[in-house]
Enzyme design. Structure first.
Site, PDB file in Angstrom:
ATOM      1  N   GLY A  43     -18.565  49.675 -55.192  1.00 24.40           N
ATOM      2  CA  GLY A  43     -19.281  48.587 -54.414  1.00 24.40           C
ATOM      3  C   GLY A  43     -19.323  48.598 -53.174  1.00 24.40           C
ATOM      4  N   CYS A  44     -18.657  49.538 -52.259  1.00 25.26           N
ATOM      5  CA  CYS A  44     -19.069  49.558 -50.747  1.00 25.26           C
ATOM      6  C   CYS A  44     -20.287  50.031 -50.525  1.00 25.26           C
ATOM      7  CB  CYS A  44     -17.881  50.174 -50.142  1.00 25.26           C
ATOM      8  SG  CYS A  44     -17.855  51.941 -50.261  1.00 25.26           S
TER       9      CYS A  44
END
Length: 288
Positions: free
Chosen positions: A127-128
């Site tokens: 997700g980052c």
């Protein structure tokens, strides 16, 4: 340049019966000066989710000022490498929803096939977005060195910034948006685009320049923000040869400007500037 902005009086009330431009709205506030508190109505910049949709598939959503959206879609597509030229966008329109706006573009088969391949390569990432060297290596997008060699002197850059300060209509009303402008080699401005996001303002400007068919080798961009890596990347992606910012560049932006041949100027204000890369300003810098 988008629709006319609404003029407000000193209390923030709209002048006459003019309608609000969609880029702004009126909100209640309390102005405080010492012990004085006064109810007021303020003109504030609007910020809405704007989705970039290609051939029916949503690719990205940005929070942006809802103005100059055709420029925004075109410039984003060019700066992100989704299309190679504006002519690959065959049709563009907008759809307004309760929760935001879609900029709907129909692009060439070549561009759409490349976009689908890019989306597949992004699938399954953490997700980052940039987690670790492998992800960074895949996400980073290098561009070829620019061929543009604009002949610009320092006076022209300062002239462009003076004109930019006078041309920020939305900022004059709200005090909360960035601007990007395209200047001819003599410092006169062709277009100004404003947005709550500095990257969005530059995308809108890139779109305006492309749709007008201007040669990026014959002018330069000025921005009312710092010069980040992404700002240099966007300009280099469309062949722009000079970026001048009112604030500082980042180290990564300087590195990219050096590799791509972009002249990068920062702290352009009060008759001064710092030139970090390139030598495309025709007046030599003197060392005191």
């Amino acid at each position: 340049m988008g629709g006319p902005l609404l003029a407000c009086d000193e209390a923030g009330e709209p002048d006459g019966d003019a309608l609000l431009h969609p880029a702004q709205r009126l909100r209640s506030a309390v102005r405080v000066s010492g012990r004085m508190r006064t109810a007021s109505v303020e003109c504030v910049a609007e910020e809405v989710p704007v989705a970039m949709v290609y051939n029916g598939i949503s690719h990205a959503v940005m929070l942006a000022t809802p103005a100059d959206l055709e420029d925004f879609g075109t410039g984003f597509s060019l700066a992100e490498g989704i299309v190679a030229r504006a002519s690959e966008i065959h049709d563009i329109d907008t759809a307004h929803h309760v929760d935001g706006i879609e900029v709907r573009m129909r692009v060439s088969n070549r561009a759409f096939d490349a976009l689908k391949a890019r989306r597949r390569s992004l699938a399954g990432r953490t997700g980052c977005g940039l987690c670790g060297v492998d992800s960074l290596g895949q996400v980073s997008r290098e561009v070829k060195p620019v061929a543009a060699r604009p002949s610009v002197d320092e006076a022209a850059i300062h002239r462009a910034f003076v004109a930019l300060g006078e041309g920020q209509a939305l900022h004059a009303l709200t005090g909360s948006v960035h601007a990007a402008a395209w200047a001819h080699a003599d410092g006169t401005l062709f277009a100004v685009r404003e947005d709550v996001g500095r990257h969005n303002a530059l995308d809108k400007l890139i779109g305006a320049v492309a749709l007008a068919g201007l040669d990026t080798a014959q002018g330069f961009a000025v921005v009312t923000s710092r010069a980040s890596y992404e700002m240099v990347l966007k300009l280099a992606s469309v062949g722009g040869g000079l970026l001048a910012a009112i604030s500082a560049p980042t180290g990564l932006a300087i590195d990219l400007a050096g590799r791509t041949g972009v002249t990068l100027c920062g702290f352009v204000r009060d008759g001064r500037m710092a030139i970090y890369t390139g030598s495309r300003t025709s007046t030599a810098t003197q060392t005191e």
